[in-house]
Design an enzyme around this catalytic site. Structure first.
Site, mmCIF file in Angstrom:
data_model
loop_
_atom_site.group_PDB
_atom_site.id
_atom_site.type_symbol
_atom_site.label_atom_id
_atom_site.label_comp_id
_atom_site.label_asym_id
_atom_site.label_seq_id
_atom_site.Cartn_x
_atom_site.Cartn_y
_atom_site.Cartn_z
ATOM 1 N N LYS A 49 0.867 -1.188 0.000
ATOM 2 C CA LYS A 49 0.000 0.000 0.000
ATOM 3 C C LYS A 49 0.901 1.235 0.000
ATOM 4 O O LYS A 49 1.425 1.640 1.033
ATOM 5 C CB LYS A 49 -0.919 0.039 1.212
ATOM 6 C CG LYS A 49 -2.044 1.075 1.054
ATOM 7 C CD LYS A 49 -2.735 1.396 2.350
ATOM 8 C CE LYS A 49 -1.925 2.331 3.179
ATOM 9 N NZ LYS A 49 -1.688 3.651 2.518
ATOM 10 N N GLU A 86 9.806 16.120 15.063
ATOM 11 C CA GLU A 86 10.461 15.937 13.780
ATOM 12 C C GLU A 86 10.043 17.084 12.857
ATOM 13 O O GLU A 86 8.853 17.318 12.640
ATOM 14 C CB GLU A 86 10.058 14.591 13.186
ATOM 15 C CG GLU A 86 10.884 14.143 12.021
ATOM 16 C CD GLU A 86 10.609 12.697 11.648
ATOM 17 O OE1 GLU A 86 11.488 12.077 11.025
ATOM 18 O OE2 GLU A 86 9.511 12.191 11.969
ATOM 19 N N CYS A 101 13.318 10.865 7.429
ATOM 20 C CA CYS A 101 13.419 10.499 8.842
ATOM 21 C C CYS A 101 14.864 10.580 9.320
ATOM 22 O O CYS A 101 15.122 10.728 10.513
ATOM 23 C CB CYS A 101 12.848 9.107 9.072
ATOM 24 S SG CYS A 101 13.621 7.834 8.059
ATOM 25 N N GLU A 129 9.801 1.253 10.808
ATOM 26 C CA GLU A 129 10.782 2.324 10.624
ATOM 27 C C GLU A 129 10.014 3.615 10.834
ATOM 28 O O GLU A 129 9.268 4.048 9.967
ATOM 29 C CB GLU A 129 11.405 2.225 9.226
ATOM 30 C CG GLU A 129 12.743 2.947 9.125
ATOM 31 C CD GLU A 129 12.570 4.425 8.863
ATOM 32 O OE1 GLU A 129 12.682 5.204 9.850
ATOM 33 O OE2 GLU A 129 12.326 4.809 7.726
#
Length: 503
Positions: free
Chosen positions: A197, A404, A307, A273
Site C-alpha cells: 500500500k 520531527e 526520517c 521504521e
C-alpha cells in the site's frame, strides 16, 4: 513551473511531451493477481504535482474489499513462490534492477513530478533504490541454516529458515521508489509474497515499479499493489485477516503504534521504521569544511523530508559562530523552485500542511528567542514551497527541538562539554540516527558507545546504504531494512531434532 509548460531550457516543450507520455504509461488501477483492475465501485483519487498544485492523473482508490482480494491473491501465490529456487528468485530481482537502470530517466522524472524533489536527487534515488534489488538478489542465495550434534551426543540439530508468508508493506511518500524496493526486494528474495500500500500522495512510482516486476517475469500474485485514500480501513481489513503473517511499515511513530496494536492479536512479525529527531554534533576539533558540507546534506537532502534528516544541530561554543555563518551563506544561495528546473536545490514540500508545520515551528522557535539567519517564510504559490531556513540560538524548549521538523529548517544551538552534548543528543524519545563530527578517534569511539541511536554517521552526512542495517532504537522503530539483517525480517526459524545416526 507547470510541468506541461515550456521554459527557456525546454524551448520545444520536450519536458511537457515526456511528462504526458510518461503519465500515460503509469498503471492507474490496482494490481491484483497479475492484473491491473479498477477499484470497487470504480472509485478513484487524484495525484497532484506539489510544485504547481495541479493534478497529474487519477488512479484507482482501493477499498477494504479490494485489499482482501489482494491478500487472497498473495496467499494463493505464496506456496508456489516459496518453492521457487533461490537462484531463480535472485535472477528475477537482478533483472528488475537492470530494467530499472535502463528506465532511470522516466522513474526520476516521475518521482519529481509526484513528490517534488529536485530531478538530480530523484536520479540519486533511482540508484539507491535499485541497490536493494541488486543486494537482495545476492542475498536470496545465501539464506543459511546450521547442522550440529547435541551436547549430549544423542542427536543432531537441524536449523532451517523459511519464508514467513504473505506480507503487508506500507510505504511512505517521501522516497516512493527506495521505500518500495527496500521492502519488496527482501520479501521476494526470502520467498514471501506481498501486498503493497503506497502512500496516496505518491503512489505512481510504486505502480510503475510493480509493472517492471511483471515485465521481468515475477509471477502473478507475488506482488499486489493497492493505492488507497482509506489507509485505516484498508490496513485494518488486512491486519485482521489470519492469512497475513508480516507487517512492514515506514511512517510516523503515532501511526506505527496504532499498527502494532492492530498486529498484536495475530502476533504478526513486524518491522517498524518510524520517526526521528537526529542530533548533529560538531565538536571543537571537527574539520569545519567537512562539518558544513555534511550539515547541508544531512539537513536539506529531500528538502528536509526524511526520517534521517538532521533535526538538532549542537555545535561547540568555540565554533558555533563560524559554523552558523558558513552554513547561512550556503543556504542563502540555494535556489527554490520546481524540481524539474535546472539548478534547483529546494523543491516544494509535499503539501500545504507541511508548509504550515514549518511555519509554525519557525514562529514558535523565534517567539522563544531563536534568531532567523536566512529564510523563515513560506513562498507564495502556486505550489507548496518553504524557504530554506537557518535558525541560531534555538532554545531547548522550542517545539522543533522535540518534534520531527520534516522540512528545510536547520536549527542550531550550542554546547560546552562532551557530556553536555551527549545529554542533549539523547534527550528525545527517538533514536534513529545521529551525526558526529570530530577528529578525535577516542571521542568517536565514545560516541558510538554513548549515543542512543540505531545508526550513526561519523564525519559523514548520509548513512543510508543497501548493504547496511537501517533502523532505530527506542520509539524510532523495530527491526532492520537492508544488509544481511534485512532478509531475516522475512524469514522464520525451524529447529528439527533427528536421532543419532550412529546409534
Amino acid at each position: 513551473m507547470n510541468p506541461t509548460q515550456t521554459s527557456a531550457t525546454d524551448p520545444q516543450g520536450s519536458l511537457a511531451a515526456r511528462t504526458v507520455a510518461l503519465l500515460g504509461r503509469v498503471p492507474d488501477g490496482l494490481l491484483i493477481d497479475g492484473v491491473w483492475r479498477p477499484a470497487e465501485g470504480d472509485r478513484t483519487f487524484t495525484v497532484s504535482d506539489p510544485a504547481t498544485g495541479l493534478p497529474l492523473v487519477r488512479i484507482a482508490d482501493a477499498s477494504p474489499r479490494d485489499a482482501l482480494d489482494a491478500l487472497a491473491s498473495a496467499d494463493r501465490a505464496f506456496p508456489a513462490w516459496a518453492r521457487v529456487a533461490p537462484r531463480e528468485r535472485a535472477e528475477l530481482l537482478r533483472a528488475a534492477f537492470e530494467e530499472l537502470q535502463r528506465r532511470r530517466d522516466e522513474f526520476a522524472l516521475l518521482m519529481t513530478l509526484e513528490m517534488g524533489k529536485p530531478l538530480q536527487e530523484s536520479f540519486g534515488e533511482v540508484a539507491y533504490g535499485g541497490e536493494f534489488l541488486r543486494w537482495f538478489s545476492e542475498e536470496a542465495v545465501r539464506i543459511q541454516g546450521r547442522y550440529g550434534i547435541t551436547p549430549e551426543g544423542t542427536g543432531r540439530v537441524v536449523v532451517s529458515q523459511h519464508p514467513v508468508g504473505p506480507c503487508y508493506l506500507i510505504t511512505p511518500w517521501n522516497f516512493p521508489l527506495a521505500m518500495a524496493t527496500r521492502k519488496i526486494a527482501p520479501a521476494l528474495a526470502a520467498g514471501c509474497t506481498v501486498v503493497v500500500k503506497p502512500a496516496s500522495l505518491t503512489p505512481l512510482t510504486t505502480s510503475l515499479f510493480a509493472q517492471v516486476l511483471l515485465d521481468v517475469g515475477v509471477p502473478a500474485g507475488v506482488v499486489n499493489v493497492v493505492p488507497s485514500t482509506k489507509s485505516g480501513p484498508v490496513s485494518a481489513a488486512i491486519l485482521d485477516d489470519p492469512r497475513v503473517r508480516k507487517l512492514s511499515f515506514t511512517g510516523s511513530t503515532p501511526v506505527g503504534r496504532d499498527l502494532l496494536a492492530r498486529a498484536a492479536p495475530g502476533v504478526l512479525r513486524t518491522s517498524m521504521e518510524l520517526g526521528g529527531n537526529a542530533p548533529f554534533l560538531v565538536f571543537a576539533d571537527a574539520d569545519l569544511d567537512a562539518a558544513v558540507a555534511g550539515a547541508l546534506t544531512a539537513k536539506f537532502r529531500n528538502i528536509g523530508q526524511a526520517c534521517t534528516a538532521a533535526n538538532r544541530f549542537f555545535v561547540h561554543a568555540s565554533l558555533v559562530e563560524e559554523f552558523t555563518a558558513r552554513v547561512t551563506e550556503a543556504v542563502a544561495a540555494f535556489e527554490t523552485g520546481a524540481g524539474t528546473q535546472p539548478g534547483v536545490t529546494i523543491g516544494p514540500l509535499i503539501d500545504s500542511r507541511a508548509v504550515a508545520k514549518s511555519e509554525e515551528l519557525v514562529a514558535d522557535a523565534v517567539a522563544r528567542g531563536a534568531t532567523v539567519r536566512t529564510g523563515g517564510h513560506a513562498v507564495e504559490g502556486p505550489g507548496s514551497f518553504f524557504e530554506a531556513t537557518v535558525l541560531a540560538d534555538v532554545p531547548a524548549d522550542a517545539a522543533l527541538m522535540r518534534e520531527e521538523i520534516f522540512g528545510p529548517v536547520l536549527a542550531i544551538t550550542t554546547f560546552e562539554s562532551e557530556d553536555e552534548a551527549v545529554r542533549l543528543a539523547n534527550d528525545t524519545e527517538y533514536g534513529l540516527v545521529s551525526y558526529v563530527y570530530t577528529r578525535d578517534l577516542a571521542r568517536a569511539q565514545r560516541m558510538i558507545e554513548r549515543l542512543a541511536t540505531g545508526m550513526m554517521g561519523l564525519n559523514v552526512g548520509v548513512v543510508s546504504n543497501a548493504a547496511a542495517p537501517f533502523g532505530g532504537w527506542k520509539e524510532s522503530g523495530l527491526g532492520r531494512e537492508g544488509g544481511p539483517e534485512g532478509i531475516r525480517e522475512y524469514l522464520q526459524t525451524k529447529y528439527t531434532l533427528t536421532p543419532d545416526p550412529f546409534a
